[in-house]
Design an enzyme around this catalytic site. Structure first.
Site, PDB file in Angstrom:
ATOM      1  N   SER A 232      41.108  40.527  43.297  1.00 35.41           N
ATOM      2  CA  SER A 232      39.755  40.417  42.234  1.00 35.41           C
ATOM      3  C   SER A 232      40.162  40.278  41.008  1.00 35.41           C
ATOM      4  CB  SER A 232      40.161  42.062  43.017  1.00 35.41           C
ATOM      5  OG  SER A 232      41.236  42.475  42.437  1.00 35.41           O
ATOM      6  N   GLY A 236      44.235  40.249  38.969  1.00 33.55           N
ATOM      7  CA  GLY A 236      44.281  38.936  38.668  1.00 33.55           C
ATOM      8  C   GLY A 236      44.372  38.871  37.216  1.00 33.55           C
ATOM      9  N   GLU A 253      42.031  32.606  41.869  1.00 46.26           N
ATOM     10  CA  GLU A 253      40.878  32.443  42.424  1.00 46.26           C
ATOM     11  C   GLU A 253      40.543  33.908  42.584  1.00 46.26           C
ATOM     12  OE1 GLU A 253      39.629  29.723  42.522  1.00 46.26           O
ATOM     13  OE2 GLU A 253      40.713  28.097  42.522  1.00 46.26           O
ATOM     14  N   CYS A 287      34.515  35.449  48.332  1.00 40.18           N
ATOM     15  CA  CYS A 287      34.593  35.170  46.797  1.00 40.18           C
ATOM     16  C   CYS A 287      32.986  34.664  46.085  1.00 40.18           C
ATOM     17  CB  CYS A 287      35.745  34.543  46.436  1.00 40.18           C
ATOM     18  SG  CYS A 287      35.691  33.432  46.830  1.00 40.18           S
TER      19      CYS A 287
END
Ligand code: NAD
Length: 482
Positions: A232, A236, A253, A287
């Site tokens: 998330s 991150g 990512e 995602c």
């Protein structure tokens, strides 16, 4: 180095251990996740301590000394044999993935197959030296050298593919890697590392399972050189702040809230199944999938009616049952978040034309939901649901819809759907995202770099760019005479 490439025999999936220095290690404390389709406990897995992390890092650093000096051909051979072994165990991996993640068995089998393909294709990518200048007495060469020890932090939605992508990226470029699965989905990742014992020297591929304290142990560790994180946006940011202390290299990512813009000239019947699947696969826990659907007002009513009819044909249930498309969402936390977001439908006076309810009588099930033309400011538009809740909005003006598509802080993927390729190119060129598609969404390839713009990430994975993310650039100045 001799690599044994004949070890494709079956793997035991009954018990689960950490993999440190090619040994299966237990821990004093264990834990387990639960099967999200029936709430039954999954097997026990280790809870890694700081001491275990220190040992794994030391082994990875020792292994790096030799592994970084192997040739691409040697590493390719080991990875190729590893891919064969994953393929030979694909059925068990797929069943275990359904058990831990909840996704239907056919989707789990697809993910395992993709992991095998990702290894096979990525090891064919050549990383070349770049001669910047060459003259009589001087040669300047840019080359790409491995960084050292990579920490691979993996989320719970695609534990097999995402872990494998990081392992092949790190190991093929001459690094060693420590995989950290999500506490919700540790099972396949531990087995992937156990299988790796047969193909790589001790310390090259390791895996540690644990609770929420484990991720920070890796990001803080001075012996780890690079973190490749998928998860998330909020986490991150914490990962990057932690890595900053030792100036670790990071690839992030992160989450997305992808727009898809449907123009008025499409073939509605042909597009509906593609859009439906790209919005709801894996119970919308991907995602990069359609999370904001903008449909031209001229075709809106027909499109909405046909989308509802299509989604109604998709079966919901335990992923082990045949023909199921919608499994449960993966965990209680995600279920509660989705339930809370569903609550905003009433609170914000929105109109759910499909679904809108949940069923936790035996697992974490959410009925696929479509919200009819909510305002841009509504939570279902602004937030990444990560559950099968799709807002569909009307548009008429091209500039206006592009502005809305680009309005958020996320920029992972975006798509335009039209028969008019000039229009498609014009619109696609204005979309702010790491992947932009015309007449599709969520196409991915091991050859193509994948990552996000804006707060959806930093750096890319896969493809040549992804591989270079595991390397330091080094410029060699070779003066031919002293
Ligand atoms: P998450 O951020 O909660 O967890 C991801 C991983 O980070 C897990 O292994 C977790 O244990 C670990 N972690 C948690 N706190 C940490 C910390 N402080 N330091 C280090 N590691 C820590 O994400 P999730 O809920 O597992 O995954 C869902 C999110 O991931 C969604 O937002 C989704 O969009 C995103 N995602 C992005 C991609 C991509 O490639 N861009 C792919 C899949 C998922």
């Amino acid at each position: 180095m001799t690599v044994d490439t004949t070890k494709s025999g079956p793997l035991d999936f009954a018990t689960y251990h950490n993999v440190i220095n090619n040994e299966l290690r237990s821990t004093a404390t264990t834990r387990h996740s639960i099967n999200p389709a029936n709430s039954k406990p999954n097997p026990e897995v280790p809870v890694t301590t700081q001491e275990d992390v220190d040992q794994a890092v030391k082994c990875a650093r020792d292994a790096f000394k030799k592994w970084s000096k192997t040739s691409f051909a040697e590493r390719r051979a080991a990875l190729s044999a590893y891919a064969d072994a994953i393929e030979a165990n694909a059925d068990r991996f797929a069943k275990t993935l359904t058990m831990e993640q909840g996704k239907p068995l056919n989707q789990a089998a697809t993910e395992v197959g993709m992991a095998v393909t990702w290894i096979r294709v990525m090891i064919d990518i050549e990383i070349k030296e770049n001669v910047i200048e060459e003259k009589d007495d001087l040669k300047i060469v840019q080359r790409h050298v491995p960084m050292g020890v990579a920490g691979a932090i993996v989320p719970w939605n695609f534990p097999v593919l995402l872990a494998t992508g990081k392992v092949v990226g790190a190991v093929y470029t001459g690094n060693t890697v420590i995989v950290k699965p999500s506490p919700f989905t540790p099972y396949c990742d531990l087995k992937l590392a156990e299988l790796a014992i047969r193909f790589f020297p001790p310390g090259v591929v390791q895996c540690l399972s644990g609770d929420d304290s484990l991720g920070p142990m890796l990001t803080e560790h001075p012996g780890i050189d690079k973190i490749s994180f998928t998860g998330s946006i909020a986490t991150g940011k914490r990962v990057m702040a932690s890595c900053a202390k030792t100036l670790k290299r990071v690839t992030l990512e992160l989450g997305g809230n992808d727009p898809a813009i449907i123009c008025d000239d499409i073939d509605i019947d042909a597009v509906i199944p593609k859009v439906g699947i790209s919005a709801y696969l894996c119970s919308a826990q991907i995602c990069m999938m359609i999370k904001r659907l903008y449909v031209h007002e001229k075709i809106y009513d027909e499109f909405l009616g046909k989308l509802i009819a299509f989604v109604k044909t998709l079966k919901i249930g335990d992923g082990t049952e045949p023909d199921v498309f919608f499994g449960p969402v993966q965990n209680k936390m995600q279920f509660e978040k989705a339930k809370e977001l569903l609550g905003s439908i009433t609170a914000e006076k929105l109109k759910a034309v499909l679904g809108g309810s949940t069923d936790d009588s035996h697992g974490y099930f959410i009925h696929p939901t479509i919200i009819d033309n909510p305002p841009e400011s509504s939570r279902v538009v602004q937030e990444e649901p990560f559950a099968p809740i799709l807002p569909i909005m009307k548009w008429s003006d091209e500039d206006d819809v592009l502005e809305k598509a680009n309005a958020l802080e996320t920029g992972l993927g975006a798509s335009v759907w039209t028969k008019d390729l000039d229009r498609a190119t014009r619109m696609a060129n204005q979309l702010q995202a790491g992947s932009v598609w015309v007449n599709s969404h969520f196409d991915i390839s091991p050859k193509a770099p994948f990552g996000g713009h804006k707060q959806s990430g930093i750096g890319m994975e896969w493809g040549l760019t992804g591989l270079l993310g595991y390397c330091n650039s080094q410029t060699l100045w070779l003066r031919k005479s002293s």
